[in-house]
Design an enzyme around this catalytic site. Structure first.
Site, PDB file in Angstrom:
ATOM      1  N   GLY A 239      48.786  10.342   2.980  1.00 45.97           N
ATOM      2  CA  GLY A 239      49.266   9.731   4.299  1.00 45.97           C
ATOM      3  C   GLY A 239      50.645   9.023   4.074  1.00 45.97           C
TER       4      GLY A 239
ATOM      5  N   ASP B 283      53.237   9.903   3.081  1.00 47.45           N
ATOM      6  CA  ASP B 283      54.308  10.463   3.175  1.00 47.45           C
ATOM      7  C   ASP B 283      54.402  11.358   4.479  1.00 47.45           C
ATOM      8  OD1 ASP B 283      54.790  10.415   0.412  1.00 47.45           O
ATOM      9  OD2 ASP B 283      54.155  12.270  -0.259  1.00 47.45           O
ATOM     10  N   THR B 284      53.130  11.701   4.934  1.00 53.59           N
ATOM     11  CA  THR B 284      53.197  12.711   6.136  1.00 53.59           C
ATOM     12  C   THR B 284      52.438  12.084   7.393  1.00 53.59           C
ATOM     13  OG1 THR B 284      51.516  14.003   5.538  1.00 53.59           O
ATOM     14  CG2 THR B 284      53.800  14.236   4.764  1.00 53.59           C
TER      15      THR B 284
ATOM     16  N   GLU C 280      40.315  15.909  -3.674  1.00 55.49           N
ATOM     17  CA  GLU C 280      40.108  16.660  -2.584  1.00 55.49           C
ATOM     18  C   GLU C 280      40.530  17.978  -2.729  1.00 55.49           C
ATOM     19  OE1 GLU C 280      41.084  14.044   1.174  1.00 55.49           O
ATOM     20  OE2 GLU C 280      42.427  15.556   1.316  1.00 55.49           O
TER      21      GLU C 280
END
Length: 176
Positions: free
Chosen positions: A37, A39-40, A103
């Site tokens: 999150g 980062d992008t 994940e």
């Protein structure tokens, strides 16, 4: 099914994706998005999510603020299992998150057991840095090893998962 996604001036094609033929009868989501999150989330990932949504592609994107060190939630694990395809946005700080790495391991498990497709996106990272855990990926693993131990099964699984996903054909943001 071929998907072309236009995000700003960058354009990426995900082509020749055939629906999987696992024993599963239906999928709740077409796409599960795995990303770091910080980062992008507000840039690339949100634009990709919007582009997929405009194309009618059902996409799961977790928008909760996740704390480093927390264990991956059952809801998130279920969403991964219920997705036909996972887009993994590998960004500079992806490997610093134990959550993202857990994940990723679940995504690879679903690929092997359920026939899920995987599309890695190398966002501002070199695939060889991901494969060999160099650069920011290497720095992240030094921290994980000091926290969990160098020979930790968890750290070993994470390394193997990154090596495996870096070997898949994907998209790169290089020069875009």
């Amino acid at each position: 099914m071929a998907i072309t996604v236009h995000v700003g001036e960058a354009s990426s094609s995900i082509s020749s994706i055939q629906p999987p033929t696992p024993p599963r009868k239906s999928w709740k989501h077409h796409v599960f998005m795995s990303f770091r999150g910080e980062d992008t989330r507000t840039g690339f990932t949100s634009h990709l999510y919007a582009a997929l949504k405009r194309k009618g592609i059902t996409t799961y994107k977790d928008d909760n603020n996740l704390c480093t060190g927390d264990s991956i939630s059952d809801e998130l694990l279920k969403a991964i299992e219920e997705s036909m395809l996972s887009v993994i946005v590998l960004s500079p700080n992806y490997a610093s998150s134990s959550w993202c790495l857990d994940e990723l391991c679940k995504i690879l498990e679903c690929k092997n057991k359920l026939g899920q497709h995987i599309v890695p996106v190398f966002y501002s990272v070199d695939p060889s840095d991901v494969r060999h855990q160099k650069g920011t990926f290497g720095e992240a693993f030094k921290k994980h090893e000091s926290r969990f131990g160098e020979e930790s099964d968890k750290v070993t699984r994470w390394r193997e998962a990154l090596t495996q996903v870096a070997g898949y054909s994907g998209c790169s943001s290089k020069n875009q």
